[in-house]
Design a protein around this motif. Structure first.
Motif, PDB file in Angstrom:
ATOM      1  N   ASN A  14       1.029   4.071  -2.808  1.00 17.22           N
ATOM      2  CA  ASN A  14       0.766   5.471  -2.460  1.00 17.22           C
ATOM      3  C   ASN A  14       1.903   6.379  -2.901  1.00 17.22           C
ATOM      4  N   GLN A  15       3.130   5.867  -2.867  1.00 12.13           N
ATOM      5  CA  GLN A  15       4.293   6.645  -3.283  1.00 12.13           C
ATOM      6  C   GLN A  15       4.549   6.533  -4.790  1.00 12.13           C
ATOM      7  N   GLU A  16       3.603   5.900  -5.510  1.00  9.18           N
ATOM      8  CA  GLU A  16       3.684   5.740  -6.965  1.00  9.18           C
ATOM      9  C   GLU A  16       4.913   4.935  -7.381  1.00  9.18           C
ATOM     10  N   LYS A  74       0.827  -1.207   0.000  1.00  8.78           N
ATOM     11  CA  LYS A  74       0.000   0.000   0.000  1.00  8.78           C
ATOM     12  C   LYS A  74       0.864   1.260   0.000  1.00  8.78           C
TER      13      LYS A  74
END
Length: 784
Positions: free
Chosen positions: A488-490, A484
């Motif tokens: 979220n941090q790509e 996840k």
């Protein structure tokens, strides 16, 4: 003299300094008094002008103020402060007139005053006035005079000491009962009840008529109540209520009496005294205690509902914290058997108000605490543990256990930050403690809730947890949370790198693992499209069946065409070419034509091209005119000669002489040759030669020249035939083609009656390639 006082008070306080400014009237004349006071003596000095008139007063202090003093001003003064050479000064300048007076006498403690000129004082008064100084008779003293003090002694009045109830003087001697009575009070306060009881009995035995008898019986009842000797509470209370019925302690004695009867099971007698207490002394704290003891009595006999009524009455009526604590605890204790939720509410009220009471009822508190924990009321259980811990320290045997329980229970609540603090406290105080293993595990689990804002640190911790707790719930949680965080941090590619671990998680618990992988694949595909990494785009599309929004269709189509994934390209085109937006439709129709042409779906090419042609035929500068070339090439592959010729006319109209069309012109020449249509051949051969000349190219030579030569011969236009065949002299040809070119050149020279030049050409034809068929023809032509 008529005097009216008008007060307008302005005060400034800094360190021990006090500055106050008052205004008033004396005989209808306004004046102002400025007072400066400090705990230490300080100097104030008058500054006079040339006419001996005071124009400023300056006071000096050894200490600087802790805060800035703003400039003060009224009708009579201007006051400002300044610091010079580490000395703090106050400057007072008059608006009219001014007088400085040192206040060296305290009239509340001294009974004489006199005039004294001093330079240091704790208090200085500055009077501001207009004409005449108020309240002071400012007589001039002769130079030779005596300064006598003024005495102000209070008048001495007759004094009468203590009187008894009949008004007679009481003569109290310094006897033992006084000292012992003071011991009683001290021992009771120190909770030394047995010793206190002994002193009370000794006093009553040695001094049966002591003045403190009422107080001593009062203390005796209190002591018996503390020692739970209820029979003696009742016997002594009976005496007290009879002998001292008007004493202020009666409400308290009634409360003890009622409680004592309740404790020994005489509820009827207890009710009598409870009723007296409630009706005669309703608004006392002892009545509130009575509510609690009445409730206790009812609870013992099974009257839980009326008991709750009295507990709540005590809780909600009282302003006494001790009463409230006991009532809340009793309610919480009984509520545990009915509703843990309601019980928890009262525990919260108690801990918020008086948490120390939990330690007073340590045994019962621990039982309630464990009951809450067993039923997963971890927040309430942790609060009780915390309240107990706050009253002890690490030297107590139960301290470590309570601290671990508080930490572990908090970890199971939403109060993760508090849990984190409690866990770290346990680890710090008991690094090798009995409960260190579950505490360490709880801390690791808590990592998922109390987040480090540093992404690198979090990822490193997740890796550590994945390794430490492999195939365990914590390890699995670490895999999930790491995925996840990466998403979220790509960091999409990193998520796909751990795809097998993610998909290996229990999908009943981690319901969105498929979505995590799919979203990461989409992210990788988007990034690849932005970076023009078409191979990666096609891999993502095929392996993960990624479907992106329409905004990405252009990039996907281009990558699909580049990588030869025509199925994907066609699907993207199909999705868009029926768009309601006309420009969008044109673009995707053209792309549809391209992909169908590449896959050989020529019938679809023709249908789509014709549709697109209808849409763009009015726009000669359309970006999609290239469709005509695709249409021409499709007709060429399908050998539709007439359609090729018709389409070529449109190409000529739109593109004129364009090198892109040179092979198409050659194709039309081939049609002309097949049909023996010299006009078609000549027209398009000339275009090809013109294009080659302008582009310095000879890609279509010598085919174009040979074909054009034949057409000119067929039309008996020998001069043009000669010019065309001679144009090949400057072009590199193969030996065979050179032999052919020289032969044809000789043949047309013969027709032009230029025999010598013809012979030379024939000779060159033989020389170019003696064994070629053109050399043989040239040899024959030379002999004729």
């Amino acid at each position: 003299m008529f005097k009216t006082i008008l007060l307008a008070l302005l005060c400034v306080h800094t360190f021990a300094l006090d500055i106050s400014m008052d205004s008033a009237k004396d005989d209808f004349s306004t004046y102002s008094i400025l007072k400066i006071t400090d705990t230490k003596r300080f100097i104030c000095q008058k500054m006079k002008d040339d006419f001996a008139i005071t124009n400023e007063v300056i006071c000096a202090f050894s200490k600087k103020p802790s805060s800035i003093i703003k400039t003060l001003q009224n009708e009579f003064f201007r006051v400002h402060t300044f610091i010079k050479e580490d000395t703090f000064f106050i400057s007072i300048k008059p608006i009219y007139k001014i007088k400085l007076i040192a206040d060296i006498f305290d009239l509340s403690t001294e009974n004489n005053i006199y005039h004294a000129d001093v330079s240091l004082s704790n208090r200085w008064t500055i009077i501001g006035y207009k004409e005449n100084i108020p309240l002071i008779n400012n007589r001039q003293r002769p130079d030779i005079s005596i300064n006598l003090p003024f005495f102000m002694d209070n008048s001495k009045l007759p004094y009468v000491g203590s009187l008894d109830i009949k008004g007679n003087p009481v003569h109290i001697q310094n006897v033992g009962d006084v000292k012992d009575y003071l011991k009683v009070k001290r021992y009771y306060k120190e909770k030394r009840y047995e010793l206190c009881m002994g002193v009370v009995d000794n006093i009553l035995e040695e001094y049966p008529n002591t003045l403190f008898k009422a107080e001593l019986i009062y203390y005796k009842i209190k002591l018996f109540q503390k020692l739970a000797d209820y029979d003696n509470v009742i016997s002594n209370a009976t005496v007290y209520l009879r002998e001292y019925s008007s004493n202020e302690n009666i409400p308290e004695i009634l409360e003890y009496t009622a409680e004592a009867y309740a404790q020994i099971g005489m509820s009827t007698d207890a009710d009598y005294f409870f009723d007296r207490l409630f009706s005669e002394h309703e608004n006392t704290v002892f009545t509130e205690w009575g509510y609690i003891y009445k409730a206790d009595m009812l609870a013992v006999s099974g009257g839980i509902t009326p008991a709750f009524k009295f507990y709540k009455k005590a809780l909600y009526r009282t302003k006494d914290l001790d009463v409230a604590a006991v009532a809340a605890f009793r309610i919480a204790k009984f509520k545990q058997e009915i509703s843990l939720k309601d019980s928890a509410k009262f525990i919260d009220k108690l801990i918020n108000a008086k948490p120390s009471y939990m330690q007073e009822k340590e045994h019962e508190s621990k039982i309630m605490m464990n009951n809450f924990a067993d039923e997963e009321y971890y927040e309430t259980a942790s609060k009780i543990a915390g309240a107990l811990i706050d009253e002890i320290d690490y030297t107590y045997d139960e301290y470590e256990t309570l601290l671990s329980q508080k930490a572990l229970w908090l970890a199971k609540t939403q109060n993760k930050q508090e849990a984190f603090v409690a866990i770290n406290k346990y680890i710090k105080e008991f690094p090798d403690g009995e409960y260190i293993n579950p505490i360490d595990i709880a801390k690791d689990e808590l990592f998922f809730e109390v987040l480090d804002t540093n992404t690198s640190h979090r990822l490193a911790q997740y890796d550590k947890l994945m390794q430490t707790y492999a195939n365990d719930t914590i390890g699995n949680r670490a895999i999930y949370e790491k995925a996840k965080l990466l998403l979220n941090q790509e960091m999409y590619a990193n998520v796909l790198d751990m795809q097998d671990e993610i998909l290996g998680l229990d999908d009943d618990k981690y319901t969105d693992v498929q979505d995590l992988v799919q979203q990461s694949a989409i992210g990788v595909m988007k990034n690849s499209l932005k970076e023009k990494k078409c191979k990666r785009v096609l891999i993502m599309s095929n392996e993960y069946n990624v479907t992106l929004s329409n905004e990405w269709d252009d990039g996907i189509y281009e990558c699909a065409m580049y990588g030869g994934d025509y199925v994907l390209a066609k699907n993207i085109a199909l999705k868009n070419f029926k768009s309601k937006n006309l420009d969008h439709r044109k673009k995707w129709l053209f792309r549809y034509v391209k992909v169908d042409f590449s896959t050989g779906n020529y019938s679809d090419v023709i249908d789509a091209s014709k549709y697109l042609v209808i849409l763009i035929r009015e726009d000669k500068n359309s970006a999609y005119n290239e469709v005509y070339r695709y249409l021409f090439d499709t007709y060429d592959r399908l050998e539709k000669k007439d359609e090729m010729i018709i389409t070529m006319l449109k190409l000529e109209e739109l593109f004129a002489l364009d090198y892109k069309d040179i092979e198409r012109y050659v194709s039309i020449m081939s049609i002309g040759t097949a049909r023996r249509d010299n006009n078609i051949v000549i027209k398009y051969a000339m275009k090809v030669m013109s294009i080659q000349k302008s582009s310095s190219s000879s890609a279509q030579s010598p085919y174009v020249e040979f074909t054009l030569y034949e057409s000119y011969i067929n039309r008996e236009d020998y001069n043009k035939a000669f010019d065309v065949i001679s144009s090949l002299d400057k072009i590199d040809l193969s030996k065979s083609d050179r032999s052919r070119q020289q032969y044809l050149k000789g043949a047309v020279l013969n027709k032009l009656w230029r025999d010598p030049e013809a012979q030379t050409a024939f000779t060159n034809a033989v020389a170019a390639k003696p064994d070629s068929v053109w050399a043989k023809l040239a040899t024959t032509a030379k002999s004729i």
